[in-house]
Design a protein around this motif. Structure first.
Motif, PDB file in Angstrom:
ATOM      1  N   LEU A  23       0.819  -1.208   0.000  1.00  0.00           N
ATOM      2  CA  LEU A  23       0.000   0.000   0.000  1.00  0.00           C
ATOM      3  C   LEU A  23       0.855   1.261   0.000  1.00  0.00           C
ATOM      4  O   LEU A  23       0.342   2.366   0.180  1.00  0.00           O
ATOM      5  CB  LEU A  23      -0.922  -0.007   1.226  1.00  0.00           C
ATOM      6  CG  LEU A  23      -1.919  -1.174   1.317  1.00  0.00           C
ATOM      7  CD1 LEU A  23      -2.729  -1.067   2.600  1.00  0.00           C
ATOM      8  CD2 LEU A  23      -2.825  -1.212   0.104  1.00  0.00           C
ATOM      9  N   GLY A  24       2.148   1.078  -0.220  1.00  0.00           N
ATOM     10  CA  GLY A  24       3.056   2.227  -0.232  1.00  0.00           C
ATOM     11  C   GLY A  24       3.774   2.396   1.097  1.00  0.00           C
ATOM     12  O   GLY A  24       3.600   1.610   2.033  1.00  0.00           O
ATOM     13  N   THR A  25       4.564   3.465   1.187  1.00  0.00           N
ATOM     14  CA  THR A  25       5.361   3.706   2.391  1.00  0.00           C
ATOM     15  C   THR A  25       4.865   4.947   3.115  1.00  0.00           C
ATOM     16  O   THR A  25       4.259   5.851   2.527  1.00  0.00           O
ATOM     17  CB  THR A  25       6.846   3.899   2.020  1.00  0.00           C
ATOM     18  OG1 THR A  25       6.961   4.991   1.111  1.00  0.00           O
ATOM     19  CG2 THR A  25       7.406   2.636   1.401  1.00  0.00           C
ATOM     20  N   THR A  26       5.101   4.983   4.397  1.00  0.00           N
ATOM     21  CA  THR A  26       4.735   6.124   5.232  1.00  0.00           C
ATOM     22  C   THR A  26       5.846   7.168   5.161  1.00  0.00           C
ATOM     23  O   THR A  26       6.900   6.941   4.551  1.00  0.00           O
ATOM     24  CB  THR A  26       4.528   5.676   6.691  1.00  0.00           C
ATOM     25  OG1 THR A  26       5.779   5.219   7.202  1.00  0.00           O
ATOM     26  CG2 THR A  26       3.480   4.590   6.778  1.00  0.00           C
ATOM     27  N   GLU A  27       5.598   8.316   5.812  1.00  0.00           N
ATOM     28  CA  GLU A  27       6.583   9.395   5.807  1.00  0.00           C
ATOM     29  C   GLU A  27       7.884   8.974   6.464  1.00  0.00           C
ATOM     30  O   GLU A  27       8.966   9.455   6.114  1.00  0.00           O
ATOM     31  CB  GLU A  27       6.019  10.624   6.521  1.00  0.00           C
ATOM     32  CG  GLU A  27       4.849  11.257   5.791  1.00  0.00           C
ATOM     33  CD  GLU A  27       4.293  12.463   6.539  1.00  0.00           C
ATOM     34  OE1 GLU A  27       4.829  12.739   7.637  1.00  0.00           O
ATOM     35  OE2 GLU A  27       3.356  13.086   6.039  1.00  0.00           O
TER      36      GLU A  27
END
Length: 448
Positions: free
Chosen positions: A79-83
């Motif tokens: 789902l992608g990466t966080t900050e």
């Protein structure tokens, strides 16, 4: 942190160490959160393909490994990466879909098995339609059943005049069969239904007290399926498929065994009917005795199996024409029937008797020597010369009898033996009738 419950969610760092998991994933894993956090991702998920490649992110099939050892098919995707650089991974349970696929593949396999078995039955039907003897039908059933069930051995037993006999195939239990126990296949034949034996111990339930489990073990048999052979309700025989390894039987096994054994039974019933009709066509309508063709068949089948000497007796009635002329053909037919009965009373049951045509009869018998043959011929002559209650005193019936006898030192040619006996009969007729004339063996080439 991860509150979604529609799918399992994981958060991992760049080193693939698990940072967090939602409640749904923990439920699938059957563990607590602190048992998951800190573990490497590959200890819980086995990915078919990487989640990312040169083209970017993509979902992939994977296997989720629970703490109890249970595995669950899943689909995972990034789902992608966080900050902060952590990667979020979604996990979707597809065990229901997998179960459907397994069921679908199972149904496909069952359909294929059904198609193969149908083809076996169709091919067998053609084969059984072409067989001409009972033993050929038994041999074909062995071959077809062995292929249909992948059996280690197949044994076919046919019901005959002397009971059930082993007709074809191999019976691995035969060498261990106790004396006095009913013939193999009898229980199946009399029971009238397919029997399945899944273990040697189960065999004891069909024949209690006979030690069948020990017989099975001695024969190296672990399992068996046995089917009666029936045609239009009549018992014809039985078929037994043996397996030298443990074997399970699906729901199609019984119908398949029934179909194959009944195809064979119908072929055997057809062969027997054809033989009955053929033999009926070779019997004289007036006396019911065999005609010349059947005489030769019966001699070959019953007499030429071993003998010291073989005699052919040719019988021609003296005075028969006068019976037809004065009393009519109905009286003549009645007289022929009575003479046939008298002749049958003189010879043995195992000897062959037939009507050659008109007022001529033939008897073929095994004897010990030439003297016995001549004595038998004279008893035949004397039986015919006895008075007939239905005939007026002016009509007397006697017989001119010719006899030829050969030893068991060659293959006798029946046609030439009959001709030699006929010539001897003619000599008796020319000498005045009511007598026996003996043909010299050297008078005709009677051996082939």
């Amino acid at each position: 942190m991860l509150g979604l419950a529609t799918c399992g969610l994981l958060m991992v760092d760049r080193a693939s160490t698990i940072l967090d998991a939602n409640a749904q994933l923990l439920e699938w894993l059957n563990c607590e959160r602190d048992e998951v956090v800190g573990r490497q991702l590959e200890t819980l998920l086995t990915l078919r393909m990487p989640l990312t490649d040169a083209d970017g992110q993509r979902p992939t099939d994977a296997t989720l490994h629970g703490m109890s050892g249970v595995v669950r098919p899943v689909v995972v995707g990034s789902l992608g990466t966080t900050e902060c650089g952590a990667e979020r991974i979604a996990v979707y349970d597809v065990s229901t879909r997998s179960a459907f696929n397994l069921g679908f593949r199972g149904a496909e396999a069952k359909t294929e098995r059904g198609r193969q078995r149908l083809q076996i039955l169709l091919n067998a039907a053609v084969g059984f339609g072409n067989v001409r003897t009972e033993l050929d039908a038994a041999e074909l059933l062995v071959d077809v059943a062995q292929r249909a069930f992948a059996a280690s051995a197949v044994s076919v037993h046919i019901s005959g005049s002397d009971g059930l006999f082993h007709a074809a195939g191999v019976n691995p239990l035969a060498a261990h069969w106790p004396a006095g126990l009913r013939a193999a296949g009898t229980v199946t034949l009399t029971g009238g239904k397919v029997l399945i034996v899944r273990s040697p111990e189960e065999a004891d339930t069909y024949v209690p007290g006979a030690g069948m489990s020990d017989i099975y073990r001695a024969g190296g048999v672990h399992a068996a399926i046995a089917s009666p052979m029936r045609s239009h309700g009549d018992a014809v025989g039985s078929m037994i498929c043996f397996f030298d390894h443990p074997r399970e039987f699906d729901e199609e096994a019984v119908p398949l065994a029934e179909a194959l054994s009944n195809q064979a039974a119908q072929a055997i019933a057809r062969i027997r009917l054809e033989d009955t009709l053929r033999r009926a066509a070779m019997h004289d309508e007036v006396t019911g005795l065999p005609n010349r063709r059947l005489i030769e068949e019966d001699v070959t089948r019953t007499l030429l199996q071993g003998y010291s000497a073989l005699t052919v007796i040719f019988i021609d009635l003296d005075g028969f024409k006068a019976v037809n002329d004065l009393l009519g053909h109905a009286a003549g037919d009645a007289l022929l029937r009575e003479i046939g009965q008298r002749l049958r009373g003189v010879i043995r049951e195992s000897d062959v008797l037939g009507r050659f045509g008109g007022d001529e009869f033939i008897a073929v018998a095994t004897v010990d020597n030439v003297a016995d043959a001549e004595a038998l011929a004279d008893r035949i002559r004397a039986s015919i010369a006895e008075p007939y209650a239905e005939l007026p005193p002016v009509l007397s019936i006697t017989a001119s009898v010719g006899v030829v006898t050969v030893g068991n030192d060659g293959a006798p040619v029946m046609d030439q033996l009959i001709r030699a006996a006929d010539h001897a009969m003619y000599e008796a007729k020319m000498a005045g009738g009511d007598r026996v004339a003996v043909a010299p063996v050297e008078s005709a080439p009677i051996f082939q």
